[in-house]
Design a protein around this motif. Sequence first.
Motif, mmCIF file in Angstrom:
data_model
loop_
_atom_site.group_PDB
_atom_site.id
_atom_site.type_symbol
_atom_site.label_atom_id
_atom_site.label_comp_id
_atom_site.label_asym_id
_atom_site.label_seq_id
_atom_site.Cartn_x
_atom_site.Cartn_y
_atom_site.Cartn_z
ATOM 1 N N UNK A 1 2.643 8.650 -12.625
ATOM 2 C CA UNK A 1 1.374 8.183 -13.192
ATOM 3 C C UNK A 1 1.153 6.686 -13.017
ATOM 4 N N UNK A 2 2.229 5.911 -13.047
ATOM 5 C CA UNK A 2 2.134 4.458 -12.872
ATOM 6 C C UNK A 2 3.352 3.967 -12.103
ATOM 7 N N UNK B 1 -3.672 -2.706 -2.634
ATOM 8 C CA UNK B 1 -4.524 -2.093 -1.610
ATOM 9 C C UNK B 1 -4.129 -0.654 -1.277
ATOM 10 N N UNK B 2 -2.856 -0.322 -1.453
ATOM 11 C CA UNK B 2 -2.398 1.036 -1.166
ATOM 12 C C UNK B 2 -2.505 1.952 -2.383
ATOM 13 N N UNK B 3 -2.227 1.409 -3.574
ATOM 14 C CA UNK B 3 -2.100 2.248 -4.755
ATOM 15 C C UNK B 3 -3.179 2.016 -5.810
ATOM 16 N N UNK B 4 -4.013 0.993 -5.623
ATOM 17 C CA UNK B 4 -5.078 0.739 -6.582
ATOM 18 C C UNK B 4 -4.553 0.353 -7.953
ATOM 19 N N UNK B 5 -5.288 0.775 -8.994
ATOM 20 C CA UNK B 5 -4.943 0.340 -10.352
ATOM 21 C C UNK B 5 -3.780 1.118 -10.958
ATOM 22 N N UNK C 1 1.489 8.806 -4.649
ATOM 23 C CA UNK C 1 0.807 9.486 -5.748
ATOM 24 C C UNK C 1 0.250 10.843 -5.328
ATOM 25 N N UNK C 2 0.050 11.031 -4.033
ATOM 26 C CA UNK C 2 -0.374 12.348 -3.543
ATOM 27 C C UNK C 2 0.827 13.291 -3.426
ATOM 28 N N UNK D 1 10.504 -2.095 -1.140
ATOM 29 C CA UNK D 1 10.002 -3.450 -0.940
ATOM 30 C C UNK D 1 8.550 -3.523 -0.482
ATOM 31 N N UNK D 2 7.980 -2.426 -0.001
ATOM 32 C CA UNK D 2 6.603 -2.465 0.507
ATOM 33 C C UNK D 2 5.995 -1.073 0.413
ATOM 34 N N UNK D 3 4.718 -0.951 0.080
ATOM 35 C CA UNK D 3 4.108 0.380 -0.071
ATOM 36 C C UNK D 3 4.125 1.204 1.209
ATOM 37 N N UNK D 4 4.286 0.567 2.364
ATOM 38 C CA UNK D 4 4.311 1.315 3.624
ATOM 39 C C UNK D 4 5.462 2.316 3.653
#
Length: 248
Positions: free
Chosen positions: A117-118, A132-136, A110-111, A101-104
């Motif tokens: 990849x996406x 803001x956490x993962x960009x494009x 991705x690291x 539910x949240x990138x936190x």
Amino acid sequence: MDRPLNLFFEEPDPDRWFKYDHYPRSIIRRLLRGKARPGGVMMIAINLMRGLDKLGQSYRFNDYRYIKKHPHEIACIIGKPQLVFERKWQNPIILGAGIYSHPIECLDLFERYPNVKRLLVPGEWMCDMFMPAYGNKVLPWPVGIDTEQWKPYDSVRKVDFLIYDKIRWQHELMDKELVAPIIKVLDEQKLSYHFIKYGQYTHDELTEKLKVSKSVIFHCMRYVPSYNQLVICCFGNLYSSMRPFYPV
């Protein structure tokens, strides 16, 4: 696309008391409760496959043997994220849209898992929250809704509000601080309402209550849209008299 897609989806079913106990527990659950109903995230996978069937696009589903033998092919892991976290993958991965539910919950996705990849999320506003956490590397992917099954009803809407209750923790506190004030206002305005409680209703009950409801109030402590909640939102767009109202 000529080549079949490689789709994967599994619900988490971890061991609870001892190693491999999830196997007998799943058998006992089915014997006692019957066949499990698909949840909201599973409906993302089911409806994706239904859509691909309509388009004539071939796919493999949970074919781990094939994907292991073809490490250069893309693994499309619809969900849930434990498939990435708990399995060793050599393939490039597209993950989503049945995710956390949240990138936190995994800021270094991705690291830690460079073959991802996406990341697909089920909507533009979730994309804004994740970027803001993962960009494009994060992309919106609206989930499929069966428009043959969920289509406008020609029915009399006699109940002012359907209240969708997705409060999953601290029920006593949240009933007092969130639900009770809403009910108080509705009662003062002499507005009618009925409830749907998350995890405690059937598909038929949801359908019948939507047919007679003018508007929707949705409340929970942390919001990530499930399949059925996205359906409710679509009904709000389809009917000018069905105006979803989401208190924060």
